[in-house]
Structure formats: C-alpha cells, structure tokens
Design an enzyme around this catalytic site. Structure first.
Site, mmCIF file in Angstrom:
data_model
loop_
_atom_site.group_PDB
_atom_site.id
_atom_site.type_symbol
_atom_site.label_atom_id
_atom_site.label_comp_id
_atom_site.label_asym_id
_atom_site.label_seq_id
_atom_site.Cartn_x
_atom_site.Cartn_y
_atom_site.Cartn_z
ATOM 1 N N ASP A 1 1.002 -1.385 -0.021
ATOM 2 C CA ASP A 1 -0.058 -0.090 -0.107
ATOM 3 C C ASP A 1 0.952 1.249 -0.018
ATOM 4 O O ASP A 1 1.705 1.377 0.789
ATOM 5 C CB ASP A 1 -0.741 0.085 1.338
ATOM 6 C CG ASP A 1 -1.620 -1.316 1.782
ATOM 7 O OD1 ASP A 1 -1.514 -2.080 0.744
ATOM 8 O OD2 ASP A 1 -2.230 -1.356 2.649
ATOM 9 N N GLU B 1 -10.530 -2.458 4.482
ATOM 10 C CA GLU B 1 -9.120 -1.659 4.940
ATOM 11 C C GLU B 1 -8.914 -0.519 4.159
ATOM 12 O O GLU B 1 -9.932 -0.016 3.648
ATOM 13 C CB GLU B 1 -8.144 -2.796 4.227
ATOM 14 C CG GLU B 1 -8.113 -4.180 4.545
ATOM 15 C CD GLU B 1 -7.001 -4.889 4.160
ATOM 16 O OE1 GLU B 1 -6.493 -5.981 5.033
ATOM 17 O OE2 GLU B 1 -6.978 -5.078 3.034
HETATM 18 C C1 FRU Z 1 -3.825 -3.596 2.794
HETATM 19 C C2 FRU Z 1 -3.209 -4.130 3.992
HETATM 20 C C3 FRU Z 1 -3.580 -3.010 5.146
HETATM 21 C C4 FRU Z 1 -2.476 -3.515 6.249
HETATM 22 C C5 FRU Z 1 -1.221 -3.561 5.282
HETATM 23 C C6 FRU Z 1 -0.342 -4.305 5.789
HETATM 24 O O1 FRU Z 1 -3.244 -4.037 1.822
HETATM 25 O O2 FRU Z 1 -3.648 -5.291 4.375
HETATM 26 O O3 FRU Z 1 -4.898 -3.213 5.839
HETATM 27 O O4 FRU Z 1 -2.236 -1.978 6.893
HETATM 28 O O5 FRU Z 1 -1.668 -3.842 4.250
HETATM 29 O O6 FRU Z 1 0.854 -4.493 4.956
#
Ligand code: FRU
Length: 525
Positions: free
Chosen positions: A59, A241
């Site tokens: 992300d 998320e």
């Molecule tokens: C989304 C996610 C978020 C988390 C991050 C961990 O892709 O799963 O929810 O904070 O990636 O790398």
C-alpha cells in the site's frame, strides 16, 4: 493487513512458506546504481510507474505535499520480495512523475510492525511537537504486534504516531504510543486522518473489519469515538481496509466521499476499492445512496488500498490519489525479480454528475505529459480487419475518440500485441454498455490460475455513437480512463516480450472512426 495474514490462516501459512522459499532467493539489497545503464531495466520493470528499487512493496501510505515536494511512503519489506515485517519506505517527487528514493522512514519497534496509515502537516502545531515555530508533520499508522496475534489475542493492532521536523526526512516515534489502543477488534487499522475545519478537530477514518469508525482529536494524541458506518452498507465480501474520507465539490455543492478497500470481495475478484458518497458532520458519515448500492473506483483487478494526498495547497485544489497496482490474490507470486509491485499512475479525482448519479471520476495527473516524446495524430477507420494505429512502442499514451453510426454491434476492440501472439485488449460493447480489459492471452499466468480473465465494467456516462478512451501502456500494465475518467480499468500482465503494436477493429465489421493522438513515452527512471 496483509490481508494475507489476518483474514485466513491458510494465507498466513502461504506467506510464511513463501518467506521460507524466498529467504534463500532474496535479491541483493538495492545499491546506488542510478547512473548505470541497466538501472530499472529488468524484465517487466515499469518505466514510468513508481516501483521500489528492490524488494517488496504494497500500500501507499502517509502521502502529503509540502514546499514543492510530493511525499510517498509505502508498505515495504526490505529483506525480501514477499510480504514480511512492514516498514514505511519513502520517496519524493517534484512533479508526481519522477521519483527520488529516500531512506526508510519508519521501522518496526516494540509495539509491532508499521502497517498502513497517513500523515498530516500540523500547521497549527496542535500536537505541540513543533518547537520554536516549527511545523511538525505527523504520521498516524497502525502497529501490528505479531507476538500478540500468534498468542491468539484480538487486540494486537493499535494506532501510533511519529513526527518529523525536517520535511519528512527523519522521524521521531512518539514516546507515549499507542495513541489509540485496541478495543478488542482483530482488524483495527489503516488510520487516515484529515483536519475538519468546521469542527476544528482532526478526524480519523479507521477500518474495523466490516465497518469504518470515525474518531476525533484536538491534538492527534487523544482520540474519541465519533461514530461507526457501514456494517449494512456496500460490499462485504471481505475485510474492510485503508479508508479515506474527503470532500469533493460538484456544481457548487460539497459532498463527502468515503473510500473503503476490501479484500477479498472486490468487484472483479480479490482486492478492490469501493466508495460511498454522502455527508459528514465532523463525527458521522451519512450515505446518500441506499445501503445496497455498490460503487467501485476502478474495475480492473490491480488498484488497491489507494488513498489521497494531504496538504495540497488550495491554489492547486486537486484531490490527488495513488493506489497499489496489484491484488492480494497473486501479489506475492507475480513473475518479477528484484522488486515486487508498482503503484498506479497518480490520478486527479473529481465528483461528476453522471446520468447514473454522483460518481467519482479519476484522470491521470496532467504532469505526466512531460513524459511525451513523440506525438502522432491518429485518424483512421477500423472494421473487421484489425487496423494498426500509426504508433508503436512499449510505453504509450493514447487519447482516442471513437465514432460510429447508429448503435454499434458486437465489440469495439483495441488490441496491444507482441510478435509472440500474446496480447491484452480493451473491448467496448455498446449494447451491453460494458468496457473490459481482456488479459487472457497476455503472457505468463502460470503463477496463479485465477490471474487469467476478462474484467468488465459498466460504462458510466455512455454517449450515443461515440466513446472516449485515455490509455496508458507501460511494460506490465494498462490503465484505461473512459468518458473523462468515469469508468476506469487498471490491469497488470507479464508478456514474454513487450507489447508494441496497437490495432483497432470491430467484431461485427461495422466501421468505426478513430481520431486522436498517440504519444511515445520516455522512461521516468
Ligand atoms: C492492505 C493491508 C492493510 C495493512 C497493510 C499491511 O493491503 O492489508 O490493511 O495495513 O496492508 O501491509
């Protein structure tokens, strides 16, 4: 979280197995090779999308603008090309097109790994972190305590902060973290913070498994629950998320847009980003649409966890977005070496009044035009026999208007191909009113059976007898913005050799005129 981890034990096992396999196969750490001729030249390496020099990225995080610099942080594991203990990688750009890599900004600590989050420029120094007139930048992020998770606890995700007094170059972790402890919710993460002028409070949108919570704070340190939204609204095929909440104005009226990434359960499988349009009073979000309405930002399979930049000056006024150009269904096994994953192109978001209702449109940022090196005017007719566009190359931008008489039968096809018979194509079906990317013959798919597929989108804002497309081809991705960005598709692929020719045809043989511009693009690296 890595959806891979929290959502199912089998994914967690898969991640651990891949970690074990890749531990022996880990590429060397990134070196300062920016001046060597093979820099960023590996097979499938995007040439004008952001990728880390080496290792794993997911992300985008903590994006803010300050003093001529766009900051991009990202979920980063510097020891492997698969997901692992998360850090925040960091890069800056002056034009959203060319990026400079900076040292890792945040490292895992005793409270856990550094998961996704945001950053704000605390102009009023509400946090008190600024000394003698300094303006602090405050990052707000989730800490994931792996030991707590393994011990079967449910409170292993908490929210912490860190601040920078030197334009994001170095960060001090707050010594009283976490600032928001976990109330007993396993998936409690990805804080996106904004300043809410009317209530003179910071507002945090936080993903809580199947809903979003809004917390408010005067100082970024003390947080109070304002409200919850979404248990009965939108898509619920997976964990919620990476939310984002921001205002957009259309026809003089301001509406609030709430982004929620969901994994799995995305519109075309795996990871996807849905959004809601409504009102926000400083504590509570009210959906304008009925709870069963599902709106999707991008119908391709590869735009996830995207959020917007903070602190864009009012004189600019844009709402700027970037997403992670992958999908948890296969992100960790795609056939790239050295690095894994790219970001989408940065995009400008707007709210538009479409016949279907208020919709978020995405357009590539105008700064990308500095990449144009050749321009070719396009004016041709397509029919049954595929007609080559007068431009070739593996890095292309096409701005095209298609016109036809009456209703168009069958599909209009824009096909990008190589000499090995591989191709990726964009298809428009006028009677179904669908726009699709077909990557069924786009090269290597051996790494994940579900990668192969056609990804359809309902075309929003149809116009009779015409279609407009703005398309970007990079080494391993295609981004299609249709009808001024009302319908967007982003897909990745891994061909045996580059796609370099583009052809237009219609499956029915009906004549279509194609007018516009084609641009060969330069590498941004
Ligand atoms: C989304 C996610 C978020 C988390 C991050 C961990 O892709 O799963 O929810 O904070 O990636 O790398």
């Amino acid at each position: 979280m890595p959806a891979p981890i929290l959502t199912s034990p089998s994914r967690w096992l898969l991640t651990m197995l891949s970690l074990a396999v890749f531990a022996c196969n880990t590429p060397p750490p990134a070196t300062d090779q920016a001046n060597t001729s093979d820099y960023y030249q590996e097979k499938h390496r995007p040439q004008y999308h952001f990728t880390p020099e080496a290792h794993w990225m997911n992300d985008p995080n903590g994006m803010f603008y300050l003093d001529g610099e766009y900051h991009l942080f990202y979920q980063y594991y510097p020891d492997s090309t698969v997901w692992g203990p998360m850090h925040w990688g960091h890069a800056i750009s002056k034009d959203l097109t060319h990026w400079e890599h900076l040292p890792i900004a945040l490292y895992p600590d005793s409270l856990g790994m550094i998961f996704s989050g945001s950053a704000v420029v605390d102009t009023k120094n509400t946090s008190g972190f600024g000394k003698a007139g300094q303006t602090p930048i405050v990052a707000i992020f989730t800490q994931h305590d792996m030991a707590g998770e393994k011990a079967g606890k449910s409170d292993f995700q908490t929210q912490s902060i860190a601040y920078s007094l030197d334009k994001g170059r170095t960060w001090t972790v707050y010594d009283q973290n976490p600032v928001l402890p976990n109330p007993g919710i396993r998936d409690f993460r990805d804080p996106k913070v904004m300043w809410h002028e009317a209530s003179a409070r910071w507002v945090m949108a936080l993903a809580c498994q199947d809903h979003i919570r809004f917390y408010t704070s005067p100082d970024l340190k003390k947080w109070e629950l304002g409200s919850e939204f979404g248990k009965q609204s939108g898509a619920h095929g997976g964990v919620w998320e990476c939310p984002d909440l921001f205002p957009l104005t259309v026809d003089g009226e301001t509406h609030w847009v709430l982004f929620v990434s969901i994994n799995p359960g995305g519109v075309n499988g795996g990871s996807g980003t849905q959004y809601f349009v409504g009102d926000f009073d400083g504590k509570k979000f009210t959906n304008t649409n009925t709870p069963d309405t599902q709106l999707w930002l991008d119908y391709g399979r590869d735009n996830y966890a995207g959020v917007t930049w903070s602190n864009i000056p009012a004189s600019d006024g844009r709402r700027l977005f970037i997403g992670w150009m992958s999908n948890w269904n296969y992100a960790q096994v795609v056939p790239t070496t050295v690095w894994r994953s790219a970001m989408t192109l940065p995009r400008t978001l707007s709210l538009v009044q479409a016949p279907e209702g208020l919709r978020v449109a995405s357009q590539p940022v105008q700064e990308l035009s500095v990449l144009r090196k050749d321009s070719v005017a396009i004016n041709l007719e397509g029919g049954k026999a595929p007609k080559a566009l007068p431009i070739t190359g593996s890095l292309l931008e096409l701005v095209l208007d298609f016109d036809w008489e009456g209703s168009l039968k069958g599909d209009l096809v824009l096909k990008f191909e190589n000499s090995q018979g591989e191709y990726v194509q964009v298809m428009y079906n006028d009677s179904l009113v669908t726009l699709s990317i077909d990557r069924t013959a786009a090269g290597d798919m051996s790494f994940e059976p579900g990668f192969k597929g056609v990804h359809p989108a309902p075309l929003i804002g149809k116009t009779e007898g015409s279609l407009s497309l703005h398309v970007f081809l990079d080494k391993s991705s295609l981004e299609v913005f249709s009808q001024e960005g009302k319908t967007v598709l982003t897909d990745i692929f891994f061909p045996g050799e580059d796609f370099t020719t583009v052809k237009c045809s219609t499956t029915s043989g009906q004549t279509v005129t194609v007018k516009g511009m084609g641009y060969g693009l330069k590498s941004a690296w």
